[in-house]
Design a protein around this motif. Structure first.
Motif, short mmCIF file in Angstrom:
data_model
loop_
_atom_site.label_atom_id
_atom_site.label_comp_id
_atom_site.label_asym_id
_atom_site.label_seq_id
_atom_site.Cartn_x
_atom_site.Cartn_y
_atom_site.Cartn_z
N GLU A 118 -13.33 30.40 83.93
CA GLU A 118 -12.62 30.58 82.65
C GLU A 118 -13.25 29.73 81.55
O GLU A 118 -13.34 30.16 80.40
CB GLU A 118 -11.14 30.20 82.83
CG GLU A 118 -10.37 31.25 83.62
CD GLU A 118 -8.96 30.79 84.00
OE1 GLU A 118 -8.13 31.65 84.31
OE2 GLU A 118 -8.70 29.56 84.03
N PHE B 187 -12.29 22.10 79.62
CA PHE B 187 -10.88 22.44 79.56
C PHE B 187 -10.30 22.28 80.98
O PHE B 187 -10.55 23.13 81.85
CB PHE B 187 -10.69 23.87 79.04
CG PHE B 187 -11.38 24.11 77.72
CD1 PHE B 187 -11.05 23.34 76.61
CD2 PHE B 187 -12.36 25.07 77.59
CE1 PHE B 187 -11.69 23.54 75.39
CE2 PHE B 187 -13.01 25.27 76.38
CZ PHE B 187 -12.67 24.50 75.28
N GLY B 188 -9.55 21.20 81.17
CA GLY B 188 -9.16 20.79 82.51
C GLY B 188 -8.31 21.79 83.29
O GLY B 188 -8.44 21.91 84.50
N ASP B 189 -7.45 22.53 82.59
CA ASP B 189 -6.56 23.49 83.27
C ASP B 189 -7.26 24.82 83.54
O ASP B 189 -6.74 25.64 84.29
CB ASP B 189 -5.31 23.76 82.41
CG ASP B 189 -4.20 22.78 82.73
OD1 ASP B 189 -4.37 21.97 83.65
OD2 ASP B 189 -3.16 22.83 82.05
N LEU B 190 -8.38 25.08 82.88
CA LEU B 190 -9.10 26.34 83.09
C LEU B 190 -10.09 26.18 84.23
O LEU B 190 -10.67 25.11 84.41
CB LEU B 190 -9.86 26.78 81.82
CG LEU B 190 -9.07 26.97 80.53
CD1 LEU B 190 -9.94 27.67 79.48
CD2 LEU B 190 -7.79 27.76 80.74
#
Lengths: 235, 286
Positions: free
Chosen positions: A98, A91-94
């Motif tokens: 996270e 998950f690139g934004d996490l």
């Protein structure tokens, strides 16, 4: 041989395309079973079908003596199967932390110990704990994907081409880690890198045109040059 | 200076109302890849149900609660009966949700009559403050406060809790989330319901702001929300706040200085964003 996972006469489609024609194999508990085959043979589709991401149109997938064919992916995962997809699915934004927290089904002592163990193997993940997953290098993403699958107490890990696109030194690291994980869990591995597969694997199945065409112990395959050349292009 | 401050407050209040509507829309689009044109219908149902209770009880707080519950229930019905059969098919989604939007709009006329309804702010929110030369209308400040409070609450949930991380992860890669043992369909439903409740809340808050409600306002307002979602970046919650404030302010200032361009300015901003940054101001990374 007690088998943890068994696929019998499995067929599967992707849209209208018949990809898996007749897949049959067993994954013995405590071993690393490797699926080999040329590009497009159906190895990734086989893993996705086990995870419930592609429907089984015929045949059965039995895990721990229970038919899991066509169960929803989250139910299959909760039965004790961890999955590392070919594209790693980070998950690139996490952040790294996270990404791992999303995966953790429990936050108990046992999970913490598993997390500590895997972080000791991949110190980069500790170092970049607060870095977004999308900013990691290819090797770090692979490490994160493996750690995320391992952090829960799964009975079986499905790992799809962990060496793909990685520098040789990173491949070594990933290989060492899988060898250590082998002591703790059962693994079904898809791998194009024959050197890596032969070092890690206990037994193999060759998939060709959506069918399992050969199987045996990894040691036997190394001796059978004709078979390797015919199905794997390795001479 | 007092004019600038007044226009800014107006713009922020409008922006916050659009944000409440757009926040649900962007989460629903980002997580579920659903183009929900019925979102405006949830907005008007929130407005009418809330205003009806407000008329009956004279309690604006109760009106807000009823609007939120109406949004949750309608959200559940919409997701299960209208959206679920058309997951993954955008053409069908547009047709069926636009159709459902019209059904919701006409049902308003059946239930509450076709006439416009006048709505006044509650007594405790009527009137204004004076700060120097600037007159600040209480109800507009209330909307701004509610909007920021909700943004902060949802932002903290998304950033700090595991359920928030799951929603954000689902926006990026639904399939991967499922393989981690998470029932994404359940998450979809919950997010849809929350998005619908935000739309309904926006509706009931909008009623005393505009002073009048009518069945067609849902479609008009939801177009603004779609513009905000495109400008902010599809699936970006923070992006929808920034874009909503930008649209609200642009509209307020244009309405004063160049009234003829007040509606066109939003389209103009969206066009510029689409040309130079088609993914929106805040891109969600997969």
């Amino acid at each position: 041989m007690s088998s943890l996972l068994k696929l019998s006469q499995v067929e599967a489609y992707i849209q209208q395309f018949h990809i898996l024609h007749d897949i049959n194999f067993e994954v013995p508990k405590g071993e690393v079973t490797v699926l080999l085959g040329r590009n497009g043979a159906g190895k990734t589709t086989t893993l996705r079908t086990i995870m419930g991401l592609n429907p089984v149109s015929k045949g059965s997938v039995v895990f721990k003596n229970e038919d899991i064919s066509n169960l929803k992916p989250h139910l299959i995962a909760n039965k004790g199967i961890g999955y590392v997809p070919e594209d790693q699915g980070i998950f690139g934004d996490l952040t790294v932390g996270e990404n791992l927290r999303v995966a953790m089904k429990r936050e108990d002592q046992e999970t913490t110990e598993r997390l500590d163990w895997i972080l000791d193997l991949f110190p980069d993940l500790k170092k970049f704990w607060k870095k977004p997953g999308g900013q990691l290098s290819g090797g770090q993403k692979q490490m994160l994907a493996i750690a995320r699958a391992y952090v829960n107490e799964n009975d079986l890990l499905l790992i799809d081409e962990p060496s793909k696109g990685l520098a040789p030194i990173v491949v070594e690291k990933v290989m060492e880690t899988i060898l250590q994980m082998k002591e703790k869990t059962t693994i079904l591995l898809v791998e194009q890198n024959f050197l890596m597969a032969s070092k890690i694997g206990d037994r193999f199945y060759i998939i060709d045109d959506g069918q399992t065409v050969h199987n045996g112990l990894m040691g036997e395959l190394k001796q059978d040059k004709a078979l390797m050349k015919k199905y794997l292009g390795v001479s | 200076m007092d004019l600038i401050a007044s226009l800014t407050v107006n713009g922020l209040a409008t922006g916050m109302l659009i944000f409440l509507l757009a926040a649900g829309l962007t989460l629903i689009f980002g997580l579920m890849s659903v183009l929900n044109f019925a979102h405006g219908g949830l907005f008007i149902w929130g407005a009418y149900a809330g205003v009806w209770i407000y008329y009956v009880t004279n309690s604006f707080l109760l009106a807000i609660i009823v609007a939120i519950v109406t949004g949750l229930v309608l959200g559940l019905i919409t997701e299960r009966l209208i959206i679920r059969p058309v997951y993954g098919n955008h053409i069908q989604q547009i047709l069926i949700t636009l159709g459902f939007m019209l059904v919701l709009q006409e049902l308003i006329k059946v239930a509450f009559g076709p006439d416009q309804k006048a709505v006044h702010p509650p007594a405790w929110l009527e009137g204004s403050f004076q700060m120097g030369d600037v007159i600040l209308i209480k109800y507009r400040l209330f909307i701004i406060a509610i909007g920021f409070l909700l943004f902060l609450t949802i932002y903290l949930i998304l950033k700090k809790t595991r359920i928030g991380l799951i929603v954000r992860a689902g926006v990026m890669d639904r399939e991967m989330v499922q393989t981690l043992g998470i029932n994404i369909r359940f998450v979809f439903m919950a997010v849809f319901m929350v998005g619908a409740a935000l739309a309904a809340l926006s509706g009931v808050l909008h009623a005393p702001y505009s002073g009048v409600i009518y069945a067609e306002m849902g479609l008009e307002f939801s177009i603004l929300a779609f513009i905000v979602v495109v400008i902010g970046g599809m699936g970006s919650f923070t992006g929808s706040l920034f874009a909503a404030i930008l649209v609200g302010l642009a509209q307020a200032f244009m309405a004063y200085y160049v009234p003829a361009l007040s509606l066109a300015v939003n389209m103009l901003i969206m066009t510029v964003v689409l040309i130079f940054r088609p993914q929106g101001l805040f891109k969600v990374k997969g």
